[in-house]
Design a protein around this motif. Structure first.
Motif, PDB file in Angstrom:
ATOM      1  N   LEU A 125     -24.289  57.809 -17.868  1.00 23.59           N
ATOM      2  CA  LEU A 125     -25.417  58.741 -18.202  1.00 23.59           C
ATOM      3  C   LEU A 125     -25.266  60.078 -17.592  1.00 23.59           C
ATOM      4  O   LEU A 125     -25.015  60.378 -16.393  1.00 23.59           O
ATOM      5  N   ARG A 126     -24.920  61.090 -18.594  1.00 22.53           N
ATOM      6  CA  ARG A 126     -24.777  62.543 -18.101  1.00 22.53           C
ATOM      7  C   ARG A 126     -26.200  63.280 -18.310  1.00 22.53           C
ATOM      8  O   ARG A 126     -27.007  63.055 -19.326  1.00 22.53           O
ATOM      9  N   GLY A 127     -26.529  64.289 -17.553  1.00 20.92           N
ATOM     10  CA  GLY A 127     -27.593  65.116 -17.568  1.00 20.92           C
ATOM     11  C   GLY A 127     -27.489  66.182 -16.596  1.00 20.92           C
ATOM     12  O   GLY A 127     -27.341  65.693 -15.261  1.00 20.92           O
ATOM     13  N   PHE A 130     -29.029  70.901 -12.467  1.00 19.17           N
ATOM     14  CA  PHE A 130     -28.589  72.507 -12.097  1.00 19.17           C
ATOM     15  C   PHE A 130     -27.677  72.978 -12.855  1.00 19.17           C
ATOM     16  O   PHE A 130     -26.624  72.607 -13.285  1.00 19.17           O
ATOM     17  N   LYS A 131     -28.206  73.952 -13.827  1.00 22.70           N
ATOM     18  CA  LYS A 131     -27.488  74.506 -14.987  1.00 22.70           C
ATOM     19  C   LYS A 131     -26.779  75.932 -14.612  1.00 22.70           C
ATOM     20  O   LYS A 131     -27.420  76.577 -14.375  1.00 22.70           O
ATOM     21  N   PRO A 132     -25.374  76.007 -14.896  1.00 26.37           N
ATOM     22  CA  PRO A 132     -24.681  77.207 -14.973  1.00 26.37           C
ATOM     23  C   PRO A 132     -25.018  78.022 -16.154  1.00 26.37           C
ATOM     24  O   PRO A 132     -24.253  77.884 -17.150  1.00 26.37           O
ATOM     25  N   ILE A 181     -19.884  63.387  -9.088  1.00 22.83           N
ATOM     26  CA  ILE A 181     -20.331  64.656  -9.016  1.00 22.83           C
ATOM     27  C   ILE A 181     -19.282  65.659 -10.128  1.00 22.83           C
ATOM     28  O   ILE A 181     -18.198  65.561 -10.208  1.00 22.83           O
ATOM     29  N   GLN A 182     -20.292  66.259 -10.976  1.00 23.15           N
ATOM     30  CA  GLN A 182     -19.326  67.003 -11.985  1.00 23.15           C
ATOM     31  C   GLN A 182     -19.417  68.267 -11.270  1.00 23.15           C
ATOM     32  O   GLN A 182     -19.998  68.990 -10.799  1.00 23.15           O
ATOM     33  N   VAL A 183     -17.906  68.971 -11.469  1.00 22.67           N
ATOM     34  CA  VAL A 183     -17.608  70.375 -11.277  1.00 22.67           C
ATOM     35  C   VAL A 183     -17.394  70.957 -12.313  1.00 22.67           C
ATOM     36  O   VAL A 183     -16.440  70.649 -13.282  1.00 22.67           O
ATOM     37  N   GLY A 184     -18.286  71.900 -12.773  1.00 23.37           N
ATOM     38  CA  GLY A 184     -18.249  72.449 -14.106  1.00 23.37           C
ATOM     39  C   GLY A 184     -17.069  73.578 -14.302  1.00 23.37           C
ATOM     40  O   GLY A 184     -16.509  73.896 -13.322  1.00 23.37           O
ATOM     41  N   ALA A 185     -16.772  73.782 -15.543  1.00 22.07           N
ATOM     42  CA  ALA A 185     -15.906  74.812 -15.825  1.00 22.07           C
ATOM     43  C   ALA A 185     -15.904  76.105 -15.108  1.00 22.07           C
ATOM     44  O   ALA A 185     -14.648  76.494 -14.671  1.00 22.07           O
ATOM     45  N   ARG A 186     -17.065  76.752 -14.773  1.00 26.00           N
ATOM     46  CA  ARG A 186     -17.194  77.898 -14.225  1.00 26.00           C
ATOM     47  C   ARG A 186     -16.898  77.777 -12.823  1.00 26.00           C
ATOM     48  O   ARG A 186     -16.711  78.575 -11.929  1.00 26.00           O
ATOM     49  N   ASN A 187     -16.986  76.525 -12.108  1.00 18.51           N
ATOM     50  CA  ASN A 187     -16.873  76.357 -10.436  1.00 18.51           C
ATOM     51  C   ASN A 187     -15.328  75.680 -10.428  1.00 18.51           C
ATOM     52  O   ASN A 187     -15.075  75.027  -9.178  1.00 18.51           O
ATOM     53  N   LEU A 206     -13.871  66.871 -12.653  1.00 20.38           N
ATOM     54  CA  LEU A 206     -13.250  68.118 -12.589  1.00 20.38           C
ATOM     55  C   LEU A 206     -13.047  68.601 -14.177  1.00 20.38           C
ATOM     56  O   LEU A 206     -12.296  68.290 -14.654  1.00 20.38           O
ATOM     57  N   LYS A 207     -13.939  69.556 -14.492  1.00 18.68           N
ATOM     58  CA  LYS A 207     -13.863  70.065 -15.735  1.00 18.68           C
ATOM     59  C   LYS A 207     -12.762  71.140 -15.799  1.00 18.68           C
ATOM     60  O   LYS A 207     -12.572  71.946 -14.770  1.00 18.68           O
ATOM     61  N   ARG A 208     -12.189  71.347 -16.988  1.00 22.87           N
ATOM     62  CA  ARG A 208     -11.212  72.519 -17.023  1.00 22.87           C
ATOM     63  C   ARG A 208     -11.762  73.846 -17.236  1.00 22.87           C
ATOM     64  O   ARG A 208     -12.623  73.945 -17.749  1.00 22.87           O
ATOM     65  N   GLU A 236     -11.452  67.607 -20.204  1.00 19.44           N
ATOM     66  CA  GLU A 236     -10.589  68.669 -20.986  1.00 19.44           C
ATOM     67  C   GLU A 236     -11.990  69.245 -21.998  1.00 19.44           C
ATOM     68  O   GLU A 236     -12.730  68.331 -22.499  1.00 19.44           O
ATOM     69  N   ARG A 237     -12.327  70.373 -21.724  1.00 21.18           N
ATOM     70  CA  ARG A 237     -13.829  70.795 -22.504  1.00 21.18           C
ATOM     71  C   ARG A 237     -13.542  72.046 -23.299  1.00 21.18           C
ATOM     72  O   ARG A 237     -14.587  72.827 -23.697  1.00 21.18           O
ATOM     73  N   GLY A 238     -12.280  72.378 -23.567  1.00 25.18           N
ATOM     74  CA  GLY A 238     -11.940  73.469 -24.447  1.00 25.18           C
ATOM     75  C   GLY A 238     -11.861  74.679 -23.576  1.00 25.18           C
ATOM     76  O   GLY A 238     -12.228  74.685 -22.431  1.00 25.18           O
TER      77      GLY A 238
END
Ligand code: PEP
Ligand code: MN
Length: 337
Positions: A125-127, A130-132, A181-187, A206-208, A236-238
């Motif tokens: 489940l994702r959700g 804390f939103k960047p 733990i997700q590390v978003g593209a911005r981080n 680890l998102k690209r 990979e998220r574009g």
């Protein structure tokens, strides 16, 4: 540098060789495969004299690792990495399907979506709690309350949870509460954050980065792994290109590149890659066909009123259809969903 040892080399010989290298201030990572033992050397290997190493009878051959990423390098790890996330695994034969809303909005919303995606076959489940957000005036997430609601949804459905971390201050609480733990593209290049996540054992998604090359992405994985945490999953998220029709440009060739360069599992997020809900299904199919280890998809009960990313979110009934498609494609490429 990689040292390939002859089959059946006794541990004593391995230790002798290792000690000589360690004395030069170089880390040695032994890897024992089913028919191959290799020593991966990390550090300033210019100190190592190949002739001296080759004089050991147990040495089959020495290989230089040209790429700057070592622990993430396929040469360092014969076979694919399989990463345990809660009660499921990412990178094995079974595909990982991470699904859920962009952000956690309420107890009812997250629990309902969790139940629906679970029914359809999601494994995680994702959700976002804390939103960047690009704008400081946009919804920033329910933060710590959001984490608690995710825990409640996990308790109801049994699905492990993945959610994005933004600040190093929150590592302890994330380590305690979430499964991945997700590390978003911005981080992706927040090196202090990556280094600290390397000190945990928690799986890291680890998102690209928005404009990152494949090598930069793998170097970010290396930061986490160099700290001692081998549990990295790539996403990979574009990436940003001159094209504006889609939110980003989905780079499916990156899946092939990463699979060739690294042993780490890689999943694809067609939701953030396109920003368009109607592109999610066909691109999820394509991702599985090209060899991704799974997908991450935004699913919302009421996309028109979503507090974040409604345009790219699909409803649970479409998600169930996507799962059916994924199963069909999975069977063609020797995977299961
Ligand atoms: C997300 O997954 O909600 C997200 C913000 O993704 P990205 O970091 O890929 O933009
Ligand atoms: Mn989103």
């Amino acid at each position: 540098m990689i040292i390939v040892l002859k089959q059946g080399t006794p541990q004593q010989e391995i230790d002798k060789l290792t000690n000589i290298i360690v004395a030069k201030g170089i880390n040695v990572n032994p890897m024992f495969g089913s028919d191959l033992t290799i020593l991966g050397l990390i550090g300033d290997t210019s100190q190592v004299d190949p002739a001296q190493i080759e004089s050991f009878r147990c040495v089959e051959r020495i290989m230089k690792v040209a790429e700057p990423f070592k622990k993430a390098n396929r040469m360092f790890h014969p076979g694919e990495s399989v990463i345990k996330v809660g009660n499921t695994e990412v990178g094995g034969k079974k595909l990982s399907i991470m699904a859920g809303p962009c952000s956690v909005e309420s107890k009812e919303q997250i629990t309902y979506v969790a139940e629906e995606v679970k029914k359809a076959g999601a494994t995680v489940l994702r959700g976002g709690a804390f939103k960047p957000r690009t704008s400081p005036y946009a919804f920033q997430g329910l933060k710590y309350d959001g984490l608690e609601l995710l825990e409640e949804a996990r308790a109801v459905t049994g699905l492990p949870i993945v959610t994005e971390i933004m600040s190093p201050y929150d590592i302890e609480i994330f380590d305690e509460k979430v499964d991945c733990i997700q590390v978003g593209a911005r981080n992706m290049q927040n090196f202090d954050l990556l280094r600290l996540l390397g000190q945990t054992k928690k799986p890291i998604l680890l998102k690209r980065g928005l404009s990152s090359t494949i090598e930069e992405w793998l170097m970010s994985a290396e930061y986490i792994m160099a700290g001692g945490n081998p549990n990295v999953i790539l996403c990979e998220r574009g990436i940003r290109t001159y094209e504006t029709y889609t939110r980003n440009t989905l780079d499916l060739s990156a899946v092939l590149a990463v699979k060739r360069l690294s042993h780490l599992p890689v999943i694809v997020d067609p939701s953030h890659a396109t920003g368009k809900f109607w592109m999610v299904e066909p691109l999820a199919r394509a991702a599985i066909a090209v060899g991704a280890d799974g997908v991450m998809i935004e699913v919302h009960n009421d996309p028109a009123h979503a507090l974040c990313d409604g345009a790219q979110s699909i409803k649970p009934d479409l998600f169930a259809a996507v799962m059916k498609d994924i199963r069909t494609i999975a069977a063609c490429v020797g995977r299961e969903a």
